[in-house]
Design a protein around this motif. Sequence first.
Motif, PDB file in Angstrom:
ATOM      1  N   PHE A  14       0.830  -1.200   0.000  1.00 33.46           N
ATOM      2  CA  PHE A  14       0.000   0.000   0.000  1.00 33.46           C
ATOM      3  C   PHE A  14       0.866   1.253   0.000  1.00 33.46           C
ATOM      4  O   PHE A  14       1.949   1.284   0.599  1.00 33.46           O
ATOM      5  CB  PHE A  14      -0.902   0.042   1.242  1.00 33.46           C
ATOM      6  N   CYS A  15       0.360   2.280  -0.655  1.00 34.42           N
ATOM      7  CA  CYS A  15       0.943   3.617  -0.569  1.00 34.42           C
ATOM      8  C   CYS A  15      -0.121   4.601  -1.026  1.00 34.42           C
ATOM      9  O   CYS A  15      -0.656   4.478  -2.136  1.00 34.42           O
ATOM     10  CB  CYS A  15       2.196   3.734  -1.444  1.00 34.42           C
ATOM     11  N   GLU A  16      -0.458   5.548  -0.186  1.00 35.07           N
ATOM     12  CA  GLU A  16      -1.466   6.549  -0.539  1.00 35.07           C
ATOM     13  C   GLU A  16      -0.805   7.584  -1.432  1.00 35.07           C
ATOM     14  O   GLU A  16      -0.002   8.394  -0.979  1.00 35.07           O
ATOM     15  CB  GLU A  16      -2.028   7.201   0.720  1.00 35.07           C
ATOM     16  N   ILE A  17      -1.107   7.536  -2.733  1.00 31.78           N
ATOM     17  CA  ILE A  17      -0.374   8.331  -3.721  1.00 31.78           C
ATOM     18  C   ILE A  17      -1.128   9.581  -4.160  1.00 31.78           C
ATOM     19  O   ILE A  17      -0.686  10.274  -5.070  1.00 31.78           O
ATOM     20  CB  ILE A  17      -0.048   7.470  -4.959  1.00 31.78           C
ATOM     21  N   TYR A  18      -2.255   9.860  -3.503  1.00 31.86           N
ATOM     22  CA  TYR A  18      -3.045  11.033  -3.881  1.00 31.86           C
ATOM     23  C   TYR A  18      -2.744  12.192  -2.932  1.00 31.86           C
ATOM     24  O   TYR A  18      -2.768  12.041  -1.710  1.00 31.86           O
ATOM     25  CB  TYR A  18      -4.533  10.709  -3.866  1.00 31.86           C
ATOM     26  N   GLU A  19      -2.485  13.334  -3.524  1.00 27.33           N
ATOM     27  CA  GLU A  19      -2.109  14.507  -2.739  1.00 27.33           C
ATOM     28  C   GLU A  19      -3.211  14.940  -1.784  1.00 27.33           C
ATOM     29  O   GLU A  19      -2.945  15.389  -0.671  1.00 27.33           O
ATOM     30  CB  GLU A  19      -1.749  15.653  -3.695  1.00 27.33           C
ATOM     31  N   ASN A  20      -4.468  14.779  -2.190  1.00 27.59           N
ATOM     32  CA  ASN A  20      -5.573  15.270  -1.367  1.00 27.59           C
ATOM     33  C   ASN A  20      -5.992  14.278  -0.286  1.00 27.59           C
ATOM     34  O   ASN A  20      -6.914  14.549   0.472  1.00 27.59           O
ATOM     35  CB  ASN A  20      -6.778  15.613  -2.247  1.00 27.59           C
ATOM     36  N   ILE A  21      -5.342  13.122  -0.216  1.00 32.13           N
ATOM     37  CA  ILE A  21      -5.628  12.167   0.860  1.00 32.13           C
ATOM     38  C   ILE A  21      -4.378  12.061   1.726  1.00 32.13           C
ATOM     39  O   ILE A  21      -3.428  11.343   1.407  1.00 32.13           O
ATOM     40  CB  ILE A  21      -6.028  10.789   0.306  1.00 32.13           C
ATOM     41  N   SER A  22      -4.373  12.787   2.805  1.00 37.39           N
ATOM     42  CA  SER A  22      -3.187  12.858   3.670  1.00 37.39           C
ATOM     43  C   SER A  22      -3.542  12.769   5.150  1.00 37.39           C
ATOM     44  O   SER A  22      -2.663  12.890   5.993  1.00 37.39           O
ATOM     45  CB  SER A  22      -2.427  14.165   3.413  1.00 37.39           C
ATOM     46  N   LYS A  23      -4.822  12.550   5.454  1.00 39.97           N
ATOM     47  CA  LYS A  23      -5.253  12.516   6.844  1.00 39.97           C
ATOM     48  C   LYS A  23      -5.984  11.210   7.135  1.00 39.97           C
ATOM     49  O   LYS A  23      -6.485  10.537   6.236  1.00 39.97           O
ATOM     50  CB  LYS A  23      -6.167  13.706   7.153  1.00 39.97           C
ATOM     51  N   ILE A  24      -6.043  10.893   8.410  1.00 41.79           N
ATOM     52  CA  ILE A  24      -6.732   9.688   8.849  1.00 41.79           C
ATOM     53  C   ILE A  24      -8.230   9.798   8.547  1.00 41.79           C
ATOM     54  O   ILE A  24      -8.812  10.876   8.606  1.00 41.79           O
ATOM     55  CB  ILE A  24      -6.479   9.459  10.357  1.00 41.79           C
ATOM     56  N   ASN A  25      -8.827   8.684   8.201  1.00 43.21           N
ATOM     57  CA  ASN A  25     -10.261   8.535   7.962  1.00 43.21           C
ATOM     58  C   ASN A  25     -10.741   9.219   6.692  1.00 43.21           C
ATOM     59  O   ASN A  25     -11.928   9.489   6.534  1.00 43.21           O
ATOM     60  CB  ASN A  25     -11.090   9.045   9.146  1.00 43.21           C
ATOM     61  N   GLN A  26      -9.833   9.468   5.768  1.00 42.95           N
ATOM     62  CA  GLN A  26     -10.280   9.993   4.479  1.00 42.95           C
ATOM     63  C   GLN A  26     -10.667   8.865   3.520  1.00 42.95           C
ATOM     64  O   GLN A  26     -11.622   8.995   2.771  1.00 42.95           O
ATOM     65  CB  GLN A  26      -9.187  10.866   3.856  1.00 42.95           C
ATOM     66  N   ARG A  27      -9.892   7.768   3.542  1.00 45.81           N
ATOM     67  CA  ARG A  27     -10.225   6.595   2.737  1.00 45.81           C
ATOM     68  C   ARG A  27     -10.061   5.365   3.641  1.00 45.81           C
ATOM     69  O   ARG A  27      -8.952   5.008   4.023  1.00 45.81           O
ATOM     70  CB  ARG A  27      -9.317   6.482   1.521  1.00 45.81           C
ATOM     71  N   VAL A  28     -11.162   4.721   3.960  1.00 48.24           N
ATOM     72  CA  VAL A  28     -11.175   3.574   4.871  1.00 48.24           C
ATOM     73  C   VAL A  28     -11.923   2.429   4.188  1.00 48.24           C
ATOM     74  O   VAL A  28     -12.998   2.649   3.611  1.00 48.24           O
ATOM     75  CB  VAL A  28     -11.836   3.920   6.220  1.00 48.24           C
ATOM     76  N   PHE A  29     -11.376   1.236   4.280  1.00 54.87           N
ATOM     77  CA  PHE A  29     -11.982   0.112   3.561  1.00 54.87           C
ATOM     78  C   PHE A  29     -11.703  -1.193   4.304  1.00 54.87           C
ATOM     79  O   PHE A  29     -10.860  -1.264   5.205  1.00 54.87           O
ATOM     80  CB  PHE A  29     -11.446   0.035   2.126  1.00 54.87           C
ATOM     81  N   ASP A  30     -12.442  -2.211   3.905  1.00 56.23           N
ATOM     82  CA  ASP A  30     -12.282  -3.550   4.467  1.00 56.23           C
ATOM     83  C   ASP A  30     -11.564  -4.440   3.458  1.00 56.23           C
ATOM     84  O   ASP A  30     -11.721  -4.282   2.245  1.00 56.23           O
ATOM     85  CB  ASP A  30     -13.639  -4.167   4.823  1.00 56.23           C
TER      86      ASP A  30
END
Length: 760
Positions: free
Chosen positions: A323-339
Amino acid sequence: MGYTNILSSISCIVLICQLLLVVKATNYTNYVPTDKIFLNCGASSELADPYGRQWTPDVGSKFASSGGNSTVAKATTQAASVDEVPFMTARVFYSEFTYAFPVASGRKFVRLYFYPNNYAGLNASNAIFSVTSQSFTLLNNFSVLLNTEALNYDYVVKEYSINVESAFLNITFTPSPNATNSFAFVNGVEVVSMPDIYSTTDGNLMIVGLNTPYTIDNSTALENLYRLNVGGNAISPTDDTGMFRSWNDDSGYIFGAATGVTNSADPNVSITYYSGIPSYVGPVDMYATARSMGPDQNININYNLTWMFTVDSGFDYLVRLHFCEIYENISKINQRVFDIYLNNQTAVHGADVVGWTNHNGVAIYKDYVVLVPEGNPQEDLWLALHPDAGALPNYYDAILNGLEIFKLSDSGGNLAGPNPIPPPIQDNIDPSRVIPSSGNPKKNSAVIGGCVGVAVVAALLIGFVIFVVSRRRRRGKTSSSSDGPSGWLPLSLYGNSHSAGSAKTNTTGSYASSLPSNLCRHFSFAEIKAATNNFDEALLLGVGGFGKVYKGEIDGGSTKVAIKRGNPLSEQGVHEFQTEIEMLSKLRHRHLVSLIGYCEENTEMILVYDYMAHGTLQWALHCQKKGILDQIIDPYLKGKIAPECFKKFAETAMKCVSDQGIDRPAMGDVLWNLEFALQLQESAEESGSAVGRMDIEGGTCDAACRGKDPDASPGFDGNVTDSRSSGMTISIGGRSLASEDSDGLTPSAVFSQIMNPKGR
C-alpha cells in the motif's frame, strides 16, 4: 559568544540537512546480492539474456555433479515469446542428477526455467519428473507441458525462496519412476541471494479467520505464485530492487465487470518507505501506481473490487499486500477507509493507509496467511476490497498498489502440487458440421473461431450495457446521434488498460490521428511492423473477410498482442473502424480481450488487442461451471435486469462461444436475440414484474447460464419463447425480422450500429 553560538547552530542545521539528504538517498538503495548465479543449461558459451545479464554455460561447469546420465540438447522450434537465453538449450536427465552451487549461508531465490519442446527427439509429454532442494520437495511428477497448456504460456519459471545453512545449495532432478520413458530437463537455473524479508517469528502474522499467529522461519520454503504491480505496467527483473523479481500487470486477475480505475502518484507526492521497511522490499514504480474503486461513491458502495487467483488446495499461503497513498488530497486519517477480505473472510476491518503511515506517499505492506483446505486439486483464492461505510470516511473507496502470493511448505517440507488440467482443445473440426459458405472460400482455423467469439461476446456485452442503461435515460428525452456515449458512464469511469496512463504515444513524422488521443494507445505503423516482424506470415493467427490477425509483441517483447490488420476491400469502413475503437476503448473486462490501441497511419486500419490463445472461452467456461454468470454483471446494472432478459442474453452468449461453428449463430441472429432480450426487459418493466432477481428458476443461474441442455436441439432457439414463435415482430432498421432471414444482415451493418434506435 552569541555569534559563535549562531555559527554553531547554523553548522548543526547544515549537518542535519546533509544527514537527511543522505537518508533520503539511501531510502532507494537496491539490495546487493552476495551470490548471483545464472546457469544456462545445455549451453557451451557465455551468453547474455535480453536484460543484459550474463549466463554461464553448464557444459563443463563446476556446478554439475559427476554422476547421473544426462545430455545437452537444443530446442527444435522457438515460439515468438521465447528468448534465446536461457530457453533454447537444455540439459536432459535420464537418471537422478544434482547441481551443487557453492553459496554463502542465508536465503536464496531459486528460479527454474522450463520451455517444453522437442529435445534430442524426445516427446515433451514424457518429461515428468521431480525436483528437490536441500530438504524440500519443490516439484513432484511435474509435467512442464501440462502446466504451459493449462496456463496458456509458452514457458514457465518456477521461483522459490530457500534458506541455506551449509556451504552448498543442491538442486536434484529425478525422472518419474512411475511414467514410461520419463526424463527430466531444465533450461536455466538462477540462484540469487535475498534478504530475509518474508519470514516472521514475532507472533504478529495472523491466520485470516482464526486470529491465530503463524510462524515463517528458516525451516519454511516459499514458492512465489503471483507478484503483481496493481494498477501499473509490468516491471522487469532488472527494474526490481536487486533481486530480479518480475512484477506483472494485475488486469488479468480482476474478477467481474467492475475493474476500478488505475492511477499514478500525484506530481507533488514523492515515495518514501515506512520506518523499519527497507526500500528493496518493493520497487518505487510499484508503489507509485495503484488501482482504486473510482470517484462515484454510489457505485463503490455497491460492489467489491475483487481479484481471483488459482492455487493448490491443502496448502497455506502468505499474502502480502503493498500500500501507498499516492493522492495529494488524501493525507489525513479517515479519508479513505476500507475492508479487506481474503477467501470471503475478513482480513482487516477499517484499513486506513494514512492511518498506518501517518502521511501520504509512504510505502508499507501488510502480511496475512490464508489456509486453503483439501478439496479440488485447484481452488480459487479471492481478494476483495470494499469501502468501510461505518467509518464515515471522506471517500468511499479502496486502494491497492501491489501484491505477492506465496505457497508455504508443509510440515514435511513439501511444496509440490498436482499438475493442472489443461482446457479442452479442439484439434480437428468435423467437416460435416461446418457451415457452408455462400461467398468466396476463406482460410479456416480454430483461432478464427476464437476471434469470432471475442468479437461476438464483446458486441453482446456492449449492446447489453447500452440498451439497459440507455433504456432508463430515454424516458426523459428522445435519443439522437448527438447524445454521445452518455449511457456509458460506469464503463468509461471504471474501465482500465494496462497501457493507460503510461503508454507510449509515438508517431511518425507529422502524422496526427483523427481519433481522440485519450481513448487508448496510438501505435505508429513502424511499431506495428516491428511487433509483427513486418507482418510475417509465420505469425498469422487467422484470416477473415475483415483482413488478417497476427500474433505480435510490443514493449520489448514483454506483452503479447493480437494485431488485426483491416483489409481495404472489406465492408468495414473508416466509420466502423472508429466506432469499434471508441466502443471497445470504454469496455474493459477481465473475461474479454481488451483493446490496447490502434494504428490508422498510411490509411491503415489496425487494431491491437490483448492476446488470448483460447479467446473468451475462459470466462464463459468458468462461469458456466460455477453458475456465477450473474455475479460478473457490472454493478451499475445490478437490480435493474429482468430474469427473462438476463436468461436470453446468457443463452445468446453461450451459443456464441460454442465449440462447433454450426452451433454459433449468425450475426443477424445475435442482433435479433439482443432485440428480443430488450423487449423482455421492457415488458417486465411495463408489467411491474420482478426486475433484478437473478434466482432464475430457483437457482443463481439455470442451464442457460451453466451450459447447454443435453436434451436441447442443435438449433439456436433457447428455452425462452421468442418472437418468431409468439407472433411478435421486431423492426430493425425499418425491416421486419419476423418476415425476413436475418442472415441477410452483413456483419459490418451489425457492428456499425445497434439498429433499433430505442435500444441505443
